[in-house]
Design a protein around this motif. Structure first.
Motif: not given
Lengths: 214, 78
Positions: A26-30, A52-57, A187-190
């Motif tokens: 349930r994670c993807r790179p931006h 970061i949630s899809k909604t926030a993104e 910082r890497p993030f998903a």
């Protein structure tokens, strides 16, 4: 008579709850990550310090895109929670909050008359948030932290889980930065999504037959 | 009078004792100093209301056992 200053009589720190990170499926790179950041994502073991949630993104991206043609910066808070998994803390951004802004193509801050709308936006998130960082846009300037941004990060967001997200809607780029021992580093993030955000959550979805099979 | 102040960027809280003629600015200074923060970089709210620095506790409508929240006031540039 000498007036007494306020006195602090007790303090408490946030109790960090133990909770597994969002699962890899349930994670993807931006999709706006640079090639280099995309490589960092691919090389990571899936244990990020920031999700970061899809909604926030979507809210951040739409906010930045709404001012793309005006070439004006946007800004807001990253509202989230801090958890511990495997002895390491990570931040989960669930929502964002913003308000009217005093902004140009190279500067941004909250409008002095906009705080009450900001507070409403924070309360609308409906959870016991921690401001785990902030986002702002650099329309056409690329993703980096300027000296003003570094000052903000140093004064307000110097905790290990605090992040600065920078988005450039003109060049279609995004990056997250943090302060580590006084230096800025990426910082890497998903991006993650909760199961209930799947539009078919809780439903049995039947695959449609191809016309040729009917 | 006693107050609780929540630090929105850490989730931590402090309990504060103060007088009715203390100012909002003194509350911000006290909390920011406790958390080693620069007071000029923060605002404070009670519910949806922004509290103005030079107001006294009474003028700001702060009551015993209220909970306030210290919020960063960031600035970005490019």
């Amino acid at each position: 008579m000498i007036r007494r200053k306020p006195i602090i009589t007790a303090s408490t720190d946030l109790a960090v709850e133990k909770r597994p990170r969002p699962p890899k499926e349930r994670c993807r790179p931006h999709k706006w990550l640079s090639e280099e950041s995309m490589r960092s994502y691919a090389e990571s073991d899936g244990a990020f310090e920031l999700y970061i949630s899809k909604t926030a993104e979507e809210r951040i991206r739409n906010h930045a895109l709404s001012k793309k043609d005006d070439v004006v910066e946007v800004m807001g808070f990253l509202l989230g929670s801090i958890y511990e998994d495997g002895g390491k803390t990570y931040a989960l951004v669930r929502d964002v909050a913003t308000t009217d802004l005093d902004a140009t193509s190279v500067s941004v801050k909250f409008d002095r008359e906009g705080f009450e709308r900001l507070f409403e936006s924070m309360d609308d998130s409906c959870f016991n948030y921690v401001i785990v960082g902030w986002y702002h846009s650099h329309p056409g300037h690329g993703c980096f932290l300027s000296q003003v941004d570094v000052d903000t990060q140093t004064k307000m967001f110097s905790g290990p889980y605090h992040s600065a997200l920078v988005i450039d809607p003109v060049n279609v780029e995004i990056a997250v930065f943090r302060l580590k021992e006084g230096s800025v580093e990426e910082r890497p993030f998903a991006i993650y999504w909760d199961e209930y955000q799947n539009p078919y959550y809780g439903e049995t979805v039947m695959a449609r037959k191809k016309r040729s099979e009917q | 009078m006693k107050l609780k102040i929540r630090n929105a960027e850490t989730g931590g809280t402090v309990d504060m004792e103060l007088e009715a003629d203390n100012t909002v600015q003194e509350i911000i200074e006290g909390a920011a100093s406790f958390w080693n923060k620069e007071e000029g970089a923060y605002v404070i709210r009670k519910g949806k209301k922004l509290l103005r620095g030079q107001q006294t506790v009474t003028e700001a409508g702060i009551s015993d056992n209220d909970e306030l929240e210290l919020i960063p006031d960031p600035e970005g540039g490019a």
